[in-house]
Scaffold this motif. Structure first.
Motif, mmCIF file in Angstrom:
data_model
loop_
_atom_site.group_PDB
_atom_site.id
_atom_site.type_symbol
_atom_site.label_atom_id
_atom_site.label_comp_id
_atom_site.label_asym_id
_atom_site.label_seq_id
_atom_site.Cartn_x
_atom_site.Cartn_y
_atom_site.Cartn_z
ATOM 1 N N ARG A 257 37.809 -20.944 8.370
ATOM 2 C CA ARG A 257 36.796 -21.628 7.556
ATOM 3 C C ARG A 257 37.446 -22.503 6.485
ATOM 4 O O ARG A 257 38.544 -22.220 6.008
ATOM 5 C CB ARG A 257 35.876 -20.613 6.884
ATOM 6 C CG ARG A 257 35.047 -19.792 7.854
ATOM 7 C CD ARG A 257 34.138 -18.848 7.103
ATOM 8 N NE ARG A 257 33.346 -18.019 7.985
ATOM 9 C CZ ARG A 257 32.205 -18.388 8.537
ATOM 10 N NH1 ARG A 257 31.703 -19.584 8.258
ATOM 11 N NH2 ARG A 257 31.537 -17.572 9.341
ATOM 12 N N LYS B 57 32.991 -20.216 -1.402
ATOM 13 C CA LYS B 57 32.896 -20.299 0.050
ATOM 14 C C LYS B 57 33.875 -19.378 0.765
ATOM 15 O O LYS B 57 34.242 -19.621 1.919
ATOM 16 C CB LYS B 57 33.052 -21.751 0.534
ATOM 17 C CG LYS B 57 31.917 -22.666 0.075
ATOM 18 C CD LYS B 57 31.894 -23.957 0.852
ATOM 19 C CE LYS B 57 30.616 -24.738 0.526
ATOM 20 N NZ LYS B 57 30.476 -25.965 1.342
ATOM 21 N N TRP B 58 34.298 -18.318 0.082
ATOM 22 C CA TRP B 58 35.131 -17.318 0.741
ATOM 23 C C TRP B 58 34.247 -16.401 1.586
ATOM 24 O O TRP B 58 33.169 -15.983 1.137
ATOM 25 C CB TRP B 58 35.877 -16.480 -0.292
ATOM 26 C CG TRP B 58 37.050 -17.170 -0.913
ATOM 27 C CD1 TRP B 58 37.258 -18.524 -1.014
ATOM 28 C CD2 TRP B 58 38.169 -16.547 -1.542
ATOM 29 N NE1 TRP B 58 38.426 -18.778 -1.663
ATOM 30 C CE2 TRP B 58 39.014 -17.583 -2.004
ATOM 31 C CE3 TRP B 58 38.531 -15.226 -1.768
ATOM 32 C CZ2 TRP B 58 40.212 -17.317 -2.662
ATOM 33 C CZ3 TRP B 58 39.713 -14.958 -2.432
ATOM 34 C CH2 TRP B 58 40.552 -16.002 -2.871
ATOM 35 N N PRO B 59 34.688 -16.031 2.778
ATOM 36 C CA PRO B 59 33.898 -15.123 3.616
ATOM 37 C C PRO B 59 34.108 -13.648 3.281
ATOM 38 O O PRO B 59 33.514 -12.790 3.934
ATOM 39 C CB PRO B 59 34.401 -15.430 5.027
ATOM 40 C CG PRO B 59 35.808 -15.877 4.818
ATOM 41 C CD PRO B 59 35.833 -16.595 3.499
ATOM 42 N N PRO C 264 31.859 -8.265 3.325
ATOM 43 C CA PRO C 264 31.449 -9.616 3.727
ATOM 44 C C PRO C 264 30.889 -10.382 2.530
ATOM 45 O O PRO C 264 30.256 -9.801 1.644
ATOM 46 C CB PRO C 264 30.362 -9.369 4.781
ATOM 47 C CG PRO C 264 30.556 -7.964 5.233
ATOM 48 C CD PRO C 264 31.100 -7.214 4.051
ATOM 49 N N HIS C 265 31.136 -11.684 2.521
ATOM 50 C CA HIS C 265 30.609 -12.565 1.482
ATOM 51 C C HIS C 265 30.070 -13.816 2.156
ATOM 52 O O HIS C 265 30.669 -14.318 3.114
ATOM 53 C CB HIS C 265 31.719 -12.927 0.485
ATOM 54 C CG HIS C 265 31.279 -13.822 -0.622
ATOM 55 N ND1 HIS C 265 31.657 -15.141 -0.716
ATOM 56 C CD2 HIS C 265 30.478 -13.590 -1.693
ATOM 57 C CE1 HIS C 265 31.133 -15.680 -1.799
ATOM 58 N NE2 HIS C 265 30.408 -14.758 -2.406
ATOM 59 N N ASP C 266 28.956 -14.313 1.668
ATOM 60 C CA ASP C 266 28.326 -15.501 2.235
ATOM 61 C C ASP C 266 29.303 -16.682 2.182
ATOM 62 O O ASP C 266 29.642 -17.169 1.102
ATOM 63 C CB ASP C 266 27.065 -15.830 1.442
ATOM 64 C CG ASP C 266 26.335 -17.067 1.955
ATOM 65 O OD1 ASP C 266 26.777 -17.651 2.967
ATOM 66 O OD2 ASP C 266 25.329 -17.459 1.328
ATOM 67 N N PRO C 267 29.765 -17.191 3.324
ATOM 68 C CA PRO C 267 30.746 -18.279 3.308
ATOM 69 C C PRO C 267 30.170 -19.615 2.864
ATOM 70 O O PRO C 267 30.920 -20.575 2.683
ATOM 71 C CB PRO C 267 31.214 -18.340 4.772
ATOM 72 C CG PRO C 267 30.073 -17.805 5.557
ATOM 73 C CD PRO C 267 29.446 -16.748 4.695
#
Length: 275
Positions: A235, A258-260, A51-54
């Motif tokens: 997104r 902004k990739w999730p 997971p990455h902070d979107p």
């Protein structure tokens, strides 16, 4: 050409290695997006997704001593942060002033060094506490930053890479990046990987592998198709940007603004017959 026909390679070492595990998630890459020229052509296999902070407008990414660090951009939202690899949670964060647009991030061991876009100012922090240690100035824009073990290397959106003294941050030399006889511009996020510079090309799903002494692009990594519609999850995302590497385990991660998702990838070289 299918991925089964590709040869797995250790990043920048040129030797074949075995991709362990049959459950690797393979990309649907089309390598006709790569620039022409003498450089090798690489594609990828997804080893793992994190997971990455979107909401993170990723400008700099690095791995240091088992920890993931990130610089985020946009005025009023720029930060330097420590991030949990496993779940993407922000463990620590320090905001920049609202007038600053955060850019590249590098580490020389005990210090984190962060650029800003158009302010001509860089910030130095204690890595363990995020406390400010110093500031420095540079001419022009700041885009990407990495550390080669001796000097910092800065990109400014052009085809030039500047090498900076680690104490004074003065420019010690400049290298022009070329592919054949052509300059390669829009060099963005940088990462030092086993003696070579990996550079995102802004607005392209492509990473250049650059020889630091000559500026020659030795390989192109095609990352088109990395962010799938399923991973996007509806997104609104921005461009590919963010490269981190762990020299101890040879793990390589990439993400975008902004990739999730943060991707751990392995590289494969296209056979000559497919070029």
């Amino acid at each position: 050409m299918t991925h089964a026909a590709a040869k797995a390679v250790d990043p920048l070492r040129g030797g074949a290695v075995l991709l362990v595990g049959v459950a690797l998630l393979m990309s649907a890459c089309s390598c006709d997006t790569l620039p022409s020229g003498p450089a090798a052509r690489l594609t990828f296999a997804v080893v793992h997704k994190y997971p990455h902070d979107p909401e993170a407008f990723t400008q700099g990414l690095l791995w240091q001593d088992g920890l993931l660090y990130e610089s985020t951009g946009l005025k009023g939202k720029s930060t330097v942060r420590e991030v949990s690899l496993e779940d993407g949670k922000v463990l620590r964060s320090r905001p920049l002033g609202d007038q600053f647009f955060g850019e590249g991030l590098a580490c020389d061991g005990g210090r984190l060094v962060q650029l800003t876009w158009q302010n001509g100012k860089g910030f130095v922090y204690d890595r363990k506490t995020f406390q400010p240690l110093a500031e420095f100035s540079y001419i022009g824009e700041g885009w990407g930053l990495t550390f080669d073990g001796r000097q910092f290397i800065l990109s400014d959106g052009t085809s030039n890479l500047r090498f900076l003294d680690p104490e004074t941050f003065a420019v010690t030399r400049t290298v022009r990046v070329t592919n054949g006889n052509r300059a390669v511009g829009r060099l963005n996020e940088l990462e030092w990987v086993d003696g070579r510079i990996y550079a995102n090309i802004w607005k392209e799903d492509v990473v250049a592998v650059i020889a630091p002494d000559t500026g020659t692009v030795e390989a192109w990594i095609d990352l088109s198709g990395l962010l799938t519609p399923e991973d996007r999850a509806g997104r609104r995302v921005d461009v590919l940007n963010g490269i981190a590497y762990d020299p101890a385990t040879k793990r390589l991660w990439v993400t975008g603004k902004k990739w999730p998702v943060l991707y751990e990838i392995a590289l494969t070289e296209l056979p000559a017959a497919a070029e």
